[in-house]
Enzyme design. Structure first.
Site, PDB file in Angstrom:
ATOM      1  N   ASN A   1       0.765  -1.216  -0.042  1.00 41.26           N
ATOM      2  CA  ASN A   1       0.101   0.173   0.059  1.00 41.26           C
ATOM      3  C   ASN A   1       0.776   1.210  -0.023  1.00 41.26           C
ATOM      4  OD1 ASN A   1      -2.160  -1.776   0.181  1.00 41.26           O
ATOM      5  ND2 ASN A   1      -1.932  -1.623   2.769  1.00 41.26           N
ATOM      6  N   HIS A   2       1.238   1.564  -1.102  1.00 41.48           N
ATOM      7  CA  HIS A   2       1.951   3.083  -1.113  1.00 41.48           C
ATOM      8  C   HIS A   2       1.456   3.950  -0.438  1.00 41.48           C
ATOM      9  CE1 HIS A   2       5.115   1.768  -4.476  1.00 41.48           C
ATOM     10  NE2 HIS A   2       4.614   0.807  -3.868  1.00 41.48           N
ATOM     11  N   LYS A   3       2.120   4.917   0.321  1.00 41.78           N
ATOM     12  CA  LYS A   3       1.556   5.893   1.168  1.00 41.78           C
ATOM     13  C   LYS A   3       0.452   6.785   0.038  1.00 41.78           C
ATOM     14  CE  LYS A   3       2.844   7.812   5.438  1.00 41.78           C
ATOM     15  NZ  LYS A   3       1.727   7.151   5.955  1.00 41.78           N
TER      16      LYS A   3
END
Ligand SMILES: CC(C)(COP(=O)(O)OP(=O)(O)OC[C@H]1O[C@@H](n2cnc3c(N)ncnc32)[C@H](O)[C@@H]1OP(=O)(O)O)[C@@H](O)C(=O)NCCC(=O)NCCS
Length: 208
Positions: free
Chosen positions: A82-84
């Protein structure tokens, strides 16, 4: 209940395993009799092939209950995937700390941590379904083939699609409540064996 120690429940079938017996990661817990079938890869490589983006630094857990059936290629996508998203860029700068002069200890700032994946008991997960971080799947649920499960699934619900939506409930609310109270999966092996005919035939009265 004594857990089966053997790896293969079926003689001559090396594609189906009791999953618990191949788990070495302390952040993964699998219940007794839960089985995994894989006809593409070695089923014993489940941790590597099916539990993805699951790094110890996040401390996130995969918990799967007893008597689940997990079909080939089902995947559990954990938090490092989950990339920020509340940052102006999804590029994982903290991951490449050496390049950018950042502190190694902040590496997990690269991604959003949505939490554990928890799957109840007697859950059937269909072919190539994907379950995302933070999701809880209730007892007795069914996840359709190739579903992408983004939200919690209630007990005894059938979900499918991308994103997975409720298709129907397996039983009436009354029957679901009874099954959740009975929790047959916590019985002794002997008691389950005695009641298999009733479990198979849907004879709730007999189970009560
Ligand atoms: C989800 C599932 C259990 C539903 O079975 P079912 O109750 O017999 O479903 P039906 O065929 O009656 O379909 C009911 C509705 O759900 C939809 N649907 C069924 N499976 C779906 C899926 N995997 N994804 C999205 N929608 C699905 C159908 O299109 C239908 O939609 P409609 O009401 O708009 O017409 C089944 O379709 C499935 O995906 N099984 C998994 C099989 C598998 O992966 N096995 C691996 C070996 S163990």
């Amino acid at each position: 209940m004594a857990a089966p120690e053997k790896l293969y429940p079926r003689t001559g079938d090396n594609q189906t395993i009791y999953l618990k017996n191949v788990i070495s990661n302390p952040n993964i817990e699998i219940g007794d009799y839960t089985m995994y079938n894989d006809f593409v890869n070695a089923p014993a490589a489940f941790e590597k092939n099916n539990v993805l983006y699951h790094y110890p630094i996040n401390g996130d857990h995969l918990n799967i209950g007893k008597f689940c059936s997990i079909a080939c290629g089902a995947k559990f996508l954990f938090n490092s995937a989950n990339h920020k998203m509340d940052s102006l860029s999804t590029y994982p700068f903290p991951l490449f700390f050496e390049e950018w002069g950042l502190d190694r200890k902040d590496v997990a700032d690269s991604w959003d941590n949505k939490g554990d994946i928890t799957v109840g008991n007697d859950v059937w997960i269909g072919y190539e379904a994907v379950i995302l971080a933070g999701v809880t799947v209730g007892d007795g649920a069914i996840i359709g083939a190739r579903a992408v499960v983004t939200k919690d699934v209630p007990p005894y619900a059938i979900v499918g699609g991308v994103p997975a939506k409720l298709i129907k409930k397996r039983f009436s609310e009354e029957t679901i409540a009874s099954l959740l109270e009975i929790q047959w999966w916590n019985w002794s092996k002997e008691k389950i064996a005695e009641n298999i005919a009733a479990i198979k035939s849907g004879s709730l009265e007999h189970l009560k």
